[in-house]
Design a protein around this motif. Structure first.
Motif, PDB file in Angstrom:
ATOM      1  N   UNK A 243       1.137  -0.974   0.128  1.00  0.00           N
ATOM      2  CA  UNK A 243       0.105   0.071  -0.366  1.00  0.00           C
ATOM      3  C   UNK A 243       0.781   1.566  -0.497  1.00  0.00           C
ATOM      4  N   UNK A 244       0.744   2.074  -0.928  1.00  0.00           N
ATOM      5  CA  UNK A 244       1.764   3.327  -0.984  1.00  0.00           C
ATOM      6  C   UNK A 244       0.743   4.752  -1.315  1.00  0.00           C
ATOM      7  N   UNK A 245       1.787   5.475  -0.843  1.00  0.00           N
ATOM      8  CA  UNK A 245       0.993   6.810  -1.183  1.00  0.00           C
ATOM      9  C   UNK A 245       0.774   7.418  -2.656  1.00  0.00           C
ATOM     10  N   UNK A 246       2.390   7.011  -3.006  1.00  0.00           N
ATOM     11  CA  UNK A 246       2.456   7.201  -4.590  1.00  0.00           C
ATOM     12  C   UNK A 246       2.971   5.992  -5.216  1.00  0.00           C
ATOM     13  N   UNK A 247       2.408   5.818  -6.687  1.00  0.00           N
ATOM     14  CA  UNK A 247       3.232   4.804  -7.623  1.00  0.00           C
ATOM     15  C   UNK A 247       4.154   5.092  -8.801  1.00  0.00           C
ATOM     16  N   UNK A 248       4.998   4.284  -9.103  1.00  0.00           N
ATOM     17  CA  UNK A 248       6.051   5.079 -10.519  1.00  0.00           C
ATOM     18  C   UNK A 248       5.804   3.116 -11.119  1.00  0.00           C
ATOM     19  N   UNK A 249       5.240   3.312 -11.961  1.00  0.00           N
ATOM     20  CA  UNK A 249       5.342   2.291 -13.231  1.00  0.00           C
ATOM     21  C   UNK A 249       6.195   2.423 -14.369  1.00  0.00           C
ATOM     22  N   UNK A 250       7.396   1.135 -14.576  1.00  0.00           N
ATOM     23  CA  UNK A 250       8.617   1.133 -15.244  1.00  0.00           C
ATOM     24  C   UNK A 250       9.050  -0.198 -15.782  1.00  0.00           C
ATOM     25  N   UNK A 251       7.436  -0.952 -16.055  1.00  0.00           N
ATOM     26  CA  UNK A 251       8.047  -2.056 -16.706  1.00  0.00           C
ATOM     27  C   UNK A 251       7.809  -2.019 -18.807  1.00  0.00           C
ATOM     28  N   UNK A 252       8.539  -0.955 -18.785  1.00  0.00           N
ATOM     29  CA  UNK A 252       9.127  -1.400 -20.697  1.00  0.00           C
ATOM     30  C   UNK A 252       8.090  -2.436 -20.917  1.00  0.00           C
ATOM     31  N   UNK A 253       8.177  -3.324 -21.417  1.00  0.00           N
ATOM     32  CA  UNK A 253       7.443  -3.457 -22.773  1.00  0.00           C
ATOM     33  C   UNK A 253       6.540  -4.807 -22.356  1.00  0.00           C
ATOM     34  N   UNK A 254       6.456  -4.914 -21.053  1.00  0.00           N
ATOM     35  CA  UNK A 254       5.987  -5.646 -20.504  1.00  0.00           C
ATOM     36  C   UNK A 254       3.876  -5.442 -19.983  1.00  0.00           C
ATOM     37  N   UNK A 255       3.133  -6.089 -20.530  1.00  0.00           N
ATOM     38  CA  UNK A 255       1.769  -5.254 -20.385  1.00  0.00           C
ATOM     39  C   UNK A 255       1.775  -4.527 -18.873  1.00  0.00           C
ATOM     40  N   UNK A 256       1.348  -3.025 -19.000  1.00  0.00           N
ATOM     41  CA  UNK A 256       1.313  -2.117 -18.518  1.00  0.00           C
ATOM     42  C   UNK A 256      -0.089  -3.357 -17.019  1.00  0.00           C
ATOM     43  N   UNK A 261      -1.837   2.272 -21.022  1.00  0.00           N
ATOM     44  CA  UNK A 261      -0.945   2.218 -21.341  1.00  0.00           C
ATOM     45  C   UNK A 261      -0.811   1.641 -23.220  1.00  0.00           C
ATOM     46  N   UNK A 262      -1.238   0.439 -23.019  1.00  0.00           N
ATOM     47  CA  UNK A 262      -1.292  -0.464 -23.521  1.00  0.00           C
ATOM     48  C   UNK A 262      -1.527  -0.653 -25.196  1.00  0.00           C
ATOM     49  N   UNK A 263      -1.870   0.265 -25.488  1.00  0.00           N
ATOM     50  CA  UNK A 263      -2.476   0.739 -27.015  1.00  0.00           C
ATOM     51  C   UNK A 263      -0.833   2.014 -27.616  1.00  0.00           C
ATOM     52  N   UNK A 264      -0.396   1.645 -26.463  1.00  0.00           N
ATOM     53  CA  UNK A 264       0.908   2.535 -26.877  1.00  0.00           C
ATOM     54  C   UNK A 264       2.299   1.963 -27.338  1.00  0.00           C
ATOM     55  N   UNK A 265       2.374   0.929 -26.532  1.00  0.00           N
ATOM     56  CA  UNK A 265       3.881   0.105 -26.345  1.00  0.00           C
ATOM     57  C   UNK A 265       3.414  -1.308 -27.305  1.00  0.00           C
ATOM     58  N   UNK A 266       4.331  -1.875 -27.678  1.00  0.00           N
ATOM     59  CA  UNK A 266       4.724  -3.039 -28.824  1.00  0.00           C
ATOM     60  C   UNK A 266       5.847  -3.556 -27.781  1.00  0.00           C
ATOM     61  N   UNK A 267       5.677  -4.489 -27.961  1.00  0.00           N
ATOM     62  CA  UNK A 267       7.392  -5.493 -27.616  1.00  0.00           C
ATOM     63  C   UNK A 267       7.691  -6.053 -28.884  1.00  0.00           C
ATOM     64  N   UNK A 388       8.104   3.153 -24.096  1.00  0.00           N
ATOM     65  CA  UNK A 388       9.037   3.436 -25.108  1.00  0.00           C
ATOM     66  C   UNK A 388       9.840   4.008 -25.637  1.00  0.00           C
ATOM     67  N   UNK A 389      10.925   3.155 -24.483  1.00  0.00           N
ATOM     68  CA  UNK A 389      12.559   4.524 -24.881  1.00  0.00           C
ATOM     69  C   UNK A 389      12.783   3.564 -26.226  1.00  0.00           C
ATOM     70  N   UNK A 390      11.921   2.596 -26.852  1.00  0.00           N
ATOM     71  CA  UNK A 390      12.350   2.178 -28.525  1.00  0.00           C
ATOM     72  C   UNK A 390      14.075   1.895 -28.330  1.00  0.00           C
ATOM     73  N   UNK A 391      14.325   1.386 -27.632  1.00  0.00           N
ATOM     74  CA  UNK A 391      15.812   0.767 -27.353  1.00  0.00           C
ATOM     75  C   UNK A 391      17.223   1.534 -27.375  1.00  0.00           C
ATOM     76  N   UNK A 392      16.300   2.879 -26.337  1.00  0.00           N
ATOM     77  CA  UNK A 392      17.525   3.992 -26.449  1.00  0.00           C
ATOM     78  C   UNK A 392      17.219   4.379 -24.982  1.00  0.00           C
ATOM     79  N   UNK A 393      17.695   3.538 -23.620  1.00  0.00           N
ATOM     80  CA  UNK A 393      16.732   3.679 -22.806  1.00  0.00           C
ATOM     81  C   UNK A 393      17.620   3.590 -22.311  1.00  0.00           C
ATOM     82  N   UNK A 394      19.010   3.214 -22.210  1.00  0.00           N
ATOM     83  CA  UNK A 394      19.821   3.449 -21.185  1.00  0.00           C
ATOM     84  C   UNK A 394      20.140   4.393 -20.663  1.00  0.00           C
ATOM     85  N   UNK A 395      20.471   5.706 -21.302  1.00  0.00           N
ATOM     86  CA  UNK A 395      20.365   6.748 -20.259  1.00  0.00           C
ATOM     87  C   UNK A 395      19.595   7.688 -20.137  1.00  0.00           C
ATOM     88  N   UNK A 396      18.624   7.655 -21.210  1.00  0.00           N
ATOM     89  CA  UNK A 396      17.716   8.629 -21.170  1.00  0.00           C
ATOM     90  C   UNK A 396      16.438   7.638 -19.517  1.00  0.00           C
TER      91      UNK A 396
END
Length: 476
Positions: A243-256, A261-267, A388-396
């Protein structure tokens, strides 16, 4: 690239390649952390133990050390895209200057400055926390392997100069003096735009840094549910809940967990080879004294670099989407693509005939139609996401973590905006992908037309020109 390596026995070269990511087999890999058991509460719950989630947790504690932060990872830290990529840590936040200029020309000076600041902050973080990620700030060089690619390099150089970068444009003799390949016709080397690193060690080091600041990291904890719980959000897993006051999602290509969000990302699956360590003679035959990362300038491009122990990592070209946004461990292995990559490798470096590949693997990339990340909130601002980093997420992903924390107002006053959240890039969304079966058809048609353009001296047909006008992209 034409298959000028056809006369090489690629099956022999691949015969002993382990079907596992080279980086994840490193002896420095830590043992798995505990799984979540029971009910816990926290200020911020981060879903995803890759770069996106780990940077978010770390930056949250750096902004406000009093925060109680929890990270929930379905598998092991760094096992997915964060431990399978090529280790190119780029300054660009927009998947290249040209892509950004086509979308947000008025913001590009700001985006490029923020990207450079972000890259420098990553280097500072490695020093501050003692993270040995094999950091090599050697820059990145784009190479032309066909005549039609030469004007693109010249345009890229001009745009880079206008936005504060100082790349070096190299002719055929100069580029081959840097890296010896008969296929290279020109190069554009930006010595400040990227660093090479060991991607898994970066993830492991970030997790250790998080733990050192009091973050609780739970591995083997797949989050299966998300719902509002009064003023908080409740995340459920197999053997516990948060149980959290705030949540951040960083699940990459996996179903959100957030359906919108799911229509915006494809693996999309990308594949990589790594050679055995080069002998001193082989190493001398390719030159590469400055150890910069390389990528060719085709639409279906390759990326390649040296590892710390002088192997060559060689990836890219094929970008494979499976019907229904398919994700499964069996899709990480694709022998036909390995063979294609091997042929292209030996066409590029014929002097390395006889070299064997030690590893061959694949992994899913979180791809969106504009190539670079998008952001948003839900649950009345209590949840933020980046994808949606599309392969350039190491830094971004570090930049994306700060955007999510800005949107959640971590360390900020309620309603306060930042330079990041005022960006059009942050305030806009990519064009969504259509539902199946149209999604598969559109992506496959686009892939075929991209390959056709490379065979046709870069000339883009009606379908690709239409996508360009709509601001939609898809590439390898």
């Amino acid at each position: 690239m034409t298959d000028r390596g056809d006369d090489v026995d690629v099956l022999k070269a691949l015969a002993e390649a382990a079907p596992e990511p080279f980086w994840l087999l490193d002896p420095a890999r830590p043992v798995a952390g505990p799984a979540l058991a029971g009910a816990v509460t926290c200020d911020l719950a981060v879903v995803g133990g890759g770069y996106s989630g780990l940077w978010t947790a770390l930056r949250a504690k750096e902004r406000d050390p009093s925060l109680d932060v929890v990270v929930l990872e379905a598998g092991r830290v760094g096992d997915a895209a964060s431990g399978r990529n090529g280790g190119f840590c780029a300054a660009s936040l927009t998947h290249g200057l040209e892509n950004g200029l086509a979308r947000w020309p008025d913001d590009m000076h700001t985006l490029e400055r923020l990207g450079w600041d972000n890259l420098r902050a990553i280097a500072d973080t490695l020093t501050r926390y003692g993270i040995d990620a094999e950091w090599e700030p050697t820059g990145e060089m784009s190479v032309a392997t066909e005549e039609w690619q030469l004007p693109g390099l010249e345009d890229a150089a001009e745009n880079a100069y206008e936005h504060g970068w100082e790349p070096i444009l190299l002719g055929p003799d100069a580029v081959r003096a840097e890296v010896a390949s008969p296929t290279f016709l020109a190069g554009l080397w930006d010595r400040d735009a990227a660093a090479m690193l060991h991607p898994a060690k970066l993830a492991w080091g970030l997790a250790d840094a998080c733990r050192s600041l009091g973050v609780r990291v739970f591995e083997h904890t797949r989050v299966t549910g998300l719902r509002s719980d009064g003023a908080a959000l409740r995340l459920t897993a197999a053997h516990g809940s948060v149980t959290a006051r705030r949540v951040a999602l960083g699940t990459g290509p996996y179903p959100s967990l957030l359906r919108r969000m799911r229509s915006f990302v494809v693996p999309v699956y990308d594949y990589v080879l790594v050679t055995e360590p080069l002998t001193p003679q082989q190493r001398e035959s390719v030159g590469w004294q400055h150890r910069q990362g390389l990528g060719d300038n085709a639409n279906q491009f390759h990326y390649f670099r040296l590892t710390a122990d002088d192997r060559i990592l060689w990836g890219g070209y094929d970008a494979v989407y499976h019907y229904g946004s398919g994700l499964h461990p069996t899709l990480e292995r694709r022998p036909s693509t390995y063979a294609t990559l091997a042929r292209h490798f030996f066409a590029t470096f014929p002097q390395l005939e006889g070299v064997r590949f030690s590893n061959a693997w694949g992994g899913a990339v979180d791809t969106c139609s504009r190539f670079c990340p998008f952001f948003g909130t839900a649950y009345d601002g209590r949840l933020a996401y980046a994808a949606g980093y599309t392969g350039l997420g190491v830094g971004a992903t570090r930049f994306g973590a700060d955007v999510m924390l800005d949107l959640l107002h971590v360390g900020l006053a309620p309603g306060e905006e930042t330079e990041r959240t005022r960006l059009k890039m942050v305030r806009s969304k990519p064009v969504p992908f259509p539902p199946e079966p149209l999604r598969y058809g559109v992506i496959e048609l686009t892939r075929r037309e991209i390959a056709r353009a490379d065979r046709n001296a870069g000339r883009r047909g009606p379908w690709l020109r239409t996508l360009d006008r709509l601001g939609i992209g898809f590439s390898s």
